[in-house]
Design an enzyme around this catalytic site. Structure first.
Site, PDB file in Angstrom:
ATOM      1  N   GLU A 123      -0.667  10.728 -53.844  1.00 12.51           N
ATOM      2  CA  GLU A 123      -0.276  10.858 -52.421  1.00 12.51           C
ATOM      3  C   GLU A 123       0.557   9.657 -52.014  1.00 12.51           C
ATOM      4  OE1 GLU A 123      -3.984  10.346 -50.459  1.00 12.51           O
ATOM      5  OE2 GLU A 123      -4.875  12.079 -51.455  1.00 12.51           O
ATOM      6  N   LYS A 125       1.436   6.342 -50.059  1.00 14.54           N
ATOM      7  CA  LYS A 125       0.632   5.289 -49.459  1.00 14.54           C
ATOM      8  C   LYS A 125       1.277   4.946 -48.127  1.00 14.54           C
ATOM      9  CE  LYS A 125      -1.404   0.800 -50.422  1.00 14.54           C
ATOM     10  NZ  LYS A 125      -0.983   0.162 -49.181  1.00 14.54           N
ATOM     11  N   ASP A 127       2.160   3.313 -44.747  1.00 20.45           N
ATOM     12  CA  ASP A 127       2.093   1.926 -44.336  1.00 20.45           C
ATOM     13  C   ASP A 127       1.648   1.838 -42.873  1.00 20.45           C
ATOM     14  OD1 ASP A 127       2.249  -0.740 -44.592  1.00 20.45           O
ATOM     15  OD2 ASP A 127       4.431  -0.873 -44.535  1.00 20.45           O
ATOM     16  N   TYR A 237      -7.085  11.236 -45.435  1.00 23.29           N
ATOM     17  CA  TYR A 237      -7.077  11.425 -46.886  1.00 23.29           C
ATOM     18  C   TYR A 237      -8.440  11.306 -47.541  1.00 23.29           C
ATOM     19  CZ  TYR A 237      -6.279   6.442 -46.024  1.00 23.29           C
ATOM     20  OH  TYR A 237      -6.347   5.177 -45.535  1.00 23.29           O
ATOM     21  N   LYS A 326       2.621   0.125 -56.094  1.00 25.95           N
ATOM     22  CA  LYS A 326       3.488  -0.433 -55.055  1.00 25.95           C
ATOM     23  C   LYS A 326       4.940  -0.310 -55.493  1.00 25.95           C
ATOM     24  CE  LYS A 326       0.977  -2.364 -51.773  1.00 25.95           C
ATOM     25  NZ  LYS A 326       1.137  -3.734 -51.519  1.00 25.95           N
ATOM     26  N   CYS A 420      34.912 -28.084 -39.837  1.00 26.31           N
ATOM     27  CA  CYS A 420      33.991 -27.128 -39.208  1.00 26.31           C
ATOM     28  C   CYS A 420      34.763 -25.912 -38.703  1.00 26.31           C
ATOM     29  CB  CYS A 420      33.273 -27.824 -38.052  1.00 26.31           C
ATOM     30  SG  CYS A 420      32.385 -26.691 -36.989  1.00 26.31           S
ATOM     31  N   CYS A 423      34.902 -26.306 -34.692  1.00 30.10           N
ATOM     32  CA  CYS A 423      35.597 -27.380 -33.976  1.00 30.10           C
ATOM     33  C   CYS A 423      36.580 -28.160 -34.841  1.00 30.10           C
ATOM     34  CB  CYS A 423      34.583 -28.342 -33.364  1.00 30.10           C
ATOM     35  SG  CYS A 423      33.690 -29.267 -34.625  1.00 30.10           S
ATOM     36  N   CYS A 438      28.411 -30.140 -39.910  1.00 33.17           N
ATOM     37  CA  CYS A 438      29.495 -30.561 -39.030  1.00 33.17           C
ATOM     38  C   CYS A 438      28.966 -31.780 -38.279  1.00 33.17           C
ATOM     39  CB  CYS A 438      29.817 -29.433 -38.046  1.00 33.17           C
ATOM     40  SG  CYS A 438      30.684 -29.985 -36.584  1.00 33.17           S
ATOM     41  N   CYS A 443      30.280 -30.137 -31.006  1.00 33.96           N
ATOM     42  CA  CYS A 443      30.856 -28.922 -31.579  1.00 33.96           C
ATOM     43  C   CYS A 443      30.396 -27.706 -30.766  1.00 33.96           C
ATOM     44  CB  CYS A 443      30.391 -28.799 -33.033  1.00 33.96           C
ATOM     45  SG  CYS A 443      30.672 -27.193 -33.757  1.00 33.96           S
TER      46      CYS A 443
HETATM   47  S1  IVH Z   1      -7.199   5.810 -50.250  1.00 34.22           S
HETATM   48  C1  IVH Z   1     -10.890   2.991 -51.275  1.00 34.22           C
HETATM   49  N1  IVH Z   1      -4.955   6.980 -49.637  1.00 34.22           N
HETATM   50  O1  IVH Z   1      -3.759   1.722 -48.213  1.00 34.22           O
HETATM   51  C2  IVH Z   1      -9.584   3.006 -50.637  1.00 34.22           C
HETATM   52  N2  IVH Z   1      -5.324   4.780 -48.846  1.00 34.22           N
HETATM   53  O2  IVH Z   1      -5.442  -0.870 -49.874  1.00 34.22           O
HETATM   54  C3  IVH Z   1      -9.295   4.363 -50.122  1.00 34.22           C
HETATM   55  N3  IVH Z   1      -3.531   3.917 -47.439  1.00 34.22           N
HETATM   56  O3  IVH Z   1      -6.566   0.294 -46.830  1.00 34.22           O
HETATM   57  C4  IVH Z   1      -7.941   4.396 -49.620  1.00 34.22           C
HETATM   58  N4  IVH Z   1      -2.257   5.703 -47.539  1.00 34.22           N
HETATM   59  O4  IVH Z   1      -5.369   1.921 -45.371  1.00 34.22           O
HETATM   60  C5  IVH Z   1      -5.689   5.870 -49.527  1.00 34.22           C
HETATM   61  N5  IVH Z   1      -3.029   8.170 -49.121  1.00 34.22           N
HETATM   62  C6  IVH Z   1      -3.767   7.065 -49.017  1.00 34.22           C
HETATM   63  C7  IVH Z   1      -3.352   5.950 -48.266  1.00 34.22           C
HETATM   64  C8  IVH Z   1      -4.162   4.822 -48.211  1.00 34.22           C
HETATM   65  C9  IVH Z   1      -2.393   4.486 -47.048  1.00 34.22           C
HETATM   66  C10 IVH Z   1      -3.946   2.538 -47.094  1.00 34.22           C
HETATM   67  C11 IVH Z   1      -5.380   2.370 -46.692  1.00 34.22           C
HETATM   68  C12 IVH Z   1      -5.929   1.271 -47.567  1.00 34.22           C
HETATM   69  C13 IVH Z   1      -4.713   0.712 -48.216  1.00 34.22           C
HETATM   70  C14 IVH Z   1      -4.977   0.373 -49.669  1.00 34.22           C
END
Ligand code: IVH
Length: 688
Positions: A123, A125, A127, A237, A326, A420, A423, A438, A443
């Site tokens: 899935e 991640k 932010d 999730y 990441k 410069c 100036c 400068c 200036c």
């Molecule tokens: S599962 C046990 N799924 O990413 C951890 N986390 O450090 C269960 N996050 O703190 C998290 N999207 O806030 C999971 N599809 C996703 C996520 C997700 C974002 C965040 C979550 C967590 C951090 C991972």
């Protein structure tokens, strides 16, 4: 009489029925819109239902319930968030940065579980911020932040305002949970973030650095109406707990499907049969990540079978069955059209690459600082070169490297100019410095940058007096130095391009207000080399008046803790200049209190005045020293041990025993995120 009563009862009964039907229709629409992404009703139709519901509830207030969609607009303002223990720890994820690390994760999981092959769910991640929701008998009962993982803050009133959070669960064909606890992510879509920042800029409010901070700031609002005004979204999730007469899912995909059935929006997900498939899926998302309406910083990989996941268990912080991949910073190619030189307030010349505009990590970039001449040489960046660009920390554009094979022979080497660019005065490079400067303190470019600094937030904080207005004030000859700002007249300002009577009046007011800023702010505002916020505070605390600082010797200054010889010299040299003496005279005449000696240093009255904070663990975004500076800037003190008098404990990763002590004593615990919110004024410090 009896007739009237029963007529009223009848009306109320009818209203109750209509209200129930309207709520059902609205919930159905929300479900189709947020969960299925397939709305069937127009906005106008929806609004009509909503208004009708509001009207009926206004007529029969006794029929309003907390889970009515009308209650999403935000209720009572609170003064603090209650801390609530989590039912079990809210873990986070270990990170992987390469395919090898993903393969190692898979190998280990297979070894421990004894499975020959494992399948996974992948899935995005998201932010944003983790959120934990509890539902009792199908109704939203509690919304908590992750907090320190052991207890979170009760943000129920704010969570309620988020349209994609179901207030009431939908029935499933197999029954309904009596108790349900889910975890998801709250975020602000990229477009909404841009719009929010644009509005804030127009209103002179500080901007959010990224959607994540904006979401955090919005969710942790004391006034739920503010949260309601921010277009937050949520995706879910994880099912943390489910009880009741319905089958408990035994794999990840079944959990996600059940979440959907119950009315929760879930992220897109992929079921992969092997780690190879996982790697392919991730790499295709890496390409297309910017097509999503929200920011993602990687992909999460989860063992599909929950039985195996349970057997794998967890390390202190994260489950062994899940890992976050990441994304590396996105790198793109572009061309250096030119390298220009910018003059800063201390006269430092900075080479800036002017680039062919490109989209990188989701925004258009057309310039990047090259920092100094040595760096340009080291990377051998020439005008006309094709280069690789990325955003450091996904924010600041940076030229990573040149592609020499793309050279045509037309490229030109860059050299710092002898004069410069603003100036024409000689440019020098001191033997022990990388910077070119400068030398002309009059200036125009330096003057402008110094004025911008003088008015900025940590300095004299003149709201509304930004770079553009300073530029036109200079051009029209109305000001020459910071002292002149105080003799500006409303009618002069009103004549400037783009200014009217009202904005001129506001500007005069913020100039007036700035006259009472304390001494350390004025000292910082002067923009003396090496004198940052903290040094300015230390000097002001010791010397107590501008006259004393002006008359101090280098030795006298060096007697102050943390003031070194270079800083001391810079301060002494600064006050020796005639132009500085004249500017200070103007400040005195205008009645700037710190220049008159009215303001001596007092412990700063800030939101943390009189409060002691303690730090533990490693903070990810700042050093201890920086954290201490922030606290002191807000008027607080830092201590090394937790006691009953501690206002709060700021907790980084791998906290020490201070955390246990704080819990024992019931001391407030702040995560780094929460601390940052406080520092940036996105939350307040009202006590529980
Ligand atoms: S599962 C046990 N799924 O990413 C951890 N986390 O450090 C269960 N996050 O703190 C998290 N999207 O806030 C999971 N599809 C996703 C996520 C997700 C974002 C965040 C979550 C967590 C951090 C991972």
């Amino acid at each position: 009489m009896g007739d009237a009563v029963s007529r009223d009862k009848g009306a109320k009964h009818k209203a109750a029925e209509e209200i129930a039907e309207l709520r059902r229709q609205i919930a159905e629409h929300d479900y189709r819109y947020y969960v299925l992404d397939d709305p069937v009703m127009s906005d106008a139709e929806y609004d009509k239902l909503f208004r009708r519901l509001q009207q009926l509830e206004a007529e029969f207030p006794e029929l309003v319930t907390p889970d009515s969609p009308t209650q999403r607009v935000g209720g009572q303002v609170s003064s603090a968030f209650r801390s609530v223990p989590h039912t079990r720890p809210v873990l986070s994820l270990a990170n992987a940065f390469s395919d090898q690390e993903l393969r190692a994760f898979d190998r280990r999981a297979r070894e421990i579980s004894g499975a020959a092959e494992l399948d996974y769910v992948v899935e995005p991640k998201i932010d944003g911020l983790s959120i934990i929701l509890r539902y009792e008998n199908g109704r939203l009962a509690l919304g908590l932040t992750r907090g320190d993982g052991l207890s979170g803050e009760d943000v129920t009133s704010n969570v309620r305002t988020i349209g994609s959070v179901p207030l009431v669960l939908r029935d499933t064909p197999e029954g309904a949970p009596e108790y349900l606890e889910v975890r998801g992510e709250v975020f602000l879509p990229k477009e909404d973030f841009k719009q929010l920042n644009e509005e804030r800029e127009q209103n002179g409010l500080p901007l959010f650095a990224n959607p994540r901070n904006a979401a955090a700031g919005s969710l942790r609002q004391m006034d739920p109406k503010v949260t309601a005004s921010r277009p937050l979204r949520a995706l879910f999730y994880e099912i943390r707990d489910i009880r009741g007469a319905l089958p408990v899912p035994d794999d990840e995909t079944a959990c996600l499907e059940l979440l959907k059935t119950l009315g929760f929006p879930v992220p897109v997900y992929h079921h992969c049969k092997s780690i190879g498939e996982v790697i392919d899926t991730i790499s295709s998302w890496q390409e297309s990540r910017h097509t999503l309406p929200y920011d993602i910083d990687g992909m999460v990989v989860k063992v599909q079978k929950l039985g195996i996941a349970r057997a794998l268990g967890a390390t202190g912080h994260s489950p062994r069955s899940q890992i976050a991949f990441k994304f590396p910073s996105e790198q793109v190619e572009t061309k250096v059209k030119d390298i220009i030189v910018q003059v800063g307030r201390t006269g430092v010349l900075t080479p800036i690459a002017m680039l062919e505009p490109v989209v990188v990590s989701g925004s258009v970039v057309s310039r990047a600082s090259l920092h100094n001449e040595d760096l340009v040489r080291e990377k051998d960046i020439r005008i006309g070169d094709t280069v690789i660009l990325q955003k450091a920390g996904d924010i600041i554009p940076e030229v990573v490297a040149v592609l020499p094979e793309r050279r045509t022979g037309e490229e030109r080497e860059f050299a710092m100019p002898d004069g410069c660019p603003s100036c024409g005065s000689p440019v020098v490079r001191l033997p022990d410095e990388v910077a070119h400067r400068c030398v002309n303190i009059s200036c125009p470019a330096q003057i402008k940058e110094r004025l911008i600094h003088f008015c900025s937030r940590d300095a004299m904080d003149m709201r509304g007096l930004g770079p553009a207005i300073i530029e036109s004030l200079l051009q029209s000859g109305l000001i020459k130095d910071a002292g002149d700002i105080y003799s500006l007249r409303q009618e002069d300002i009103a004549k400037l391009p783009g200014m009217g009577a009202k904005s001129a009046r506001n500007l005069i007011r913020s100039i007036e207000v700035s006259k009472s800023r304390p001494l350390h702010k004025l000292l910082y505002a002067f923009g003396i080399r090496h004198v940052g916020v903290r040094t300015a505070e230390l000097i002001s605390r010791h010397l107590q008046s501008l006259d004393e600082i002006r008359d101090a010797t280098e030795e006298g200054l060096m007697a102050i803790e943390e003031v070194g010889p270079e800083t001391a010299k810079a301060v002494v040299m600064f006050f020796r200049q005639d132009s500085v003496k004249q500017m200070i005279d103007k400040l005195r005449k205008a009645g700037v209190e710190a220049a008159l000696g009215v303001q001596t240093y007092e412990d700063q009255a800030g939101p943390l005045s009189g409060k002691t904070l303690v730090l533990t663990g490693t903070l990810s975004g700042m050093t201890r020293h920086e954290a201490t500076e922030h606290i002191e800037r807000l008027g607080g003190k830092v201590s090394s041990s937790v006691s009953r008098n501690t206002f709060a404990l700021v907790v980084g990763s791998s906290p020490g025993s201070k955390l246990d002590r704080a819990r024992e004593l019931g001391v407030r615990i702040l995560t780094e995120e929460e601390f940052l919110d406080l520092v940036h004024g996105r939350s307040s410090v009202d006590e529980d």
